[in-house]
Design an enzyme around this catalytic site. Sequence first.
Site, PDB file in Angstrom:
ATOM      1  N   LYS A   1      -1.925  -3.722  -9.179  1.00 19.69           N
ATOM      2  CA  LYS A   1      -2.654  -4.352  -8.810  1.00 19.69           C
ATOM      3  C   LYS A   1      -4.110  -3.432  -8.831  1.00 19.69           C
ATOM      4  CE  LYS A   1      -5.212  -8.492  -5.238  1.00 19.69           C
ATOM      5  NZ  LYS A   1      -5.512  -7.067  -4.400  1.00 19.69           N
TER       6      LYS A   1
ATOM      7  N   TYR B   1       1.000  -0.832   0.178  1.00 18.35           N
ATOM      8  CA  TYR B   1      -0.287   0.059   0.261  1.00 18.35           C
ATOM      9  C   TYR B   1       0.983   0.923   0.060  1.00 18.35           C
ATOM     10  CZ  TYR B   1      -4.021  -3.032   0.836  1.00 18.35           C
ATOM     11  OH  TYR B   1      -5.223  -3.556   0.426  1.00 18.35           O
TER      12      TYR B   1
END
Length: 389
Positions: free
Chosen positions: A260, A152
Amino acid sequence: MAKHWGDFQYEIYLEGMTGAVPRLPTDLTRLEELTERRLGPGPVGYVAGSAGDGSTARANRTALERRRIVPRMLRDVHERDLSVEVLGRALPAPLALAPVGVLSIMHPEAESAAARAAAAQGVPYVLSSASSTPIEQVAEAMGDAERWFQLYWSKDREVTRSFLRRARTSGFTVLVVTLDTPLLAWRPRDLDQAYLPFLHGVGTANYFTDPAFLAGLAKPVHEDPNAAVMHFVSLFADPAKTWPDLAFLRENWDGPIVLKGVLHPDDARLAADAGMDGVVVSNHGGRQVAGSIAAADALPRVARAVGDRLTVLFDSGVRTGDDVFKALALGARAVLLGRPYVYGLALDGQPGVEHVIRCLLAELDLTLALTGHTGPATVGPSDLAEDSG
């Protein structure tokens, strides 16, 4: 001779001679309901829940179910081999365990149990930045098994740089960068329970053990946990990131980088132009954009656009071995499995996760054989028909 994953069924039948039956269902679509009964509404909702009214999660399943497999007969399928090469890595099957954060809300052994299960079965484990267990501890649990790290992408460049350094030092080989979560989506199941584990310091283990993160605190985490949580919230994600920012990741990671959350072929092309190595066609399992295109509907267009330039992976909606077959036929090189292994973890720890992996790959192995294939390489669009009904 290659391992025949499908032989797991004979193992089950033979154990049945002594009166033993599997501890968990072999129909993996039943695990969610069992987990709902076993765990509290907060943890279950956090994993099973989706954005908005759940329409994207439903669309993911519908898109896979709408495609039907067309078996071929009288082909020699006596010897089968599910192994594939993905991003330069030799894998025993076209499967990895997807990054899922905060696994301690499902089972006390959390990410370590899931990682050990993946290692035991030889499939890669993708560790979430938002794990309940630090990078180094998960690496230790896995020995020398294949492991990838999901990022992240923080507002704080030094925290990001530190995470990448720690992951590389701990033997993580592939970087999986989640792009579809610059903000948390509107998730009614979590909102109705007012349930966000991070605010309780759960899912923050990598941050609370990170020197760059700790350098931004006035006091150690244990002295002022609320300040640590607020600091985490302030830097967790960055809605200002754009394509040129990928250069920073390439400078700080010397292995393959996979993006992703890609659903549009033009974004896949931009990923290739930016020197990335792969994309995961994913809508975060329906957790980020309500009303989004189903991941399986996006997959063929992305695969056509960049399949010759990038490794195309897939997640979102995968529950069974035939789902994996369909994803391969639609252009994926391999599949990331999410919720089912998390339910296996919740219900039976490491053995539960291993059960899920073995069931899924047994079903894939048998589906390949029964449709005339000896491995993933020969599966393609002609093996599917669209159910117009």
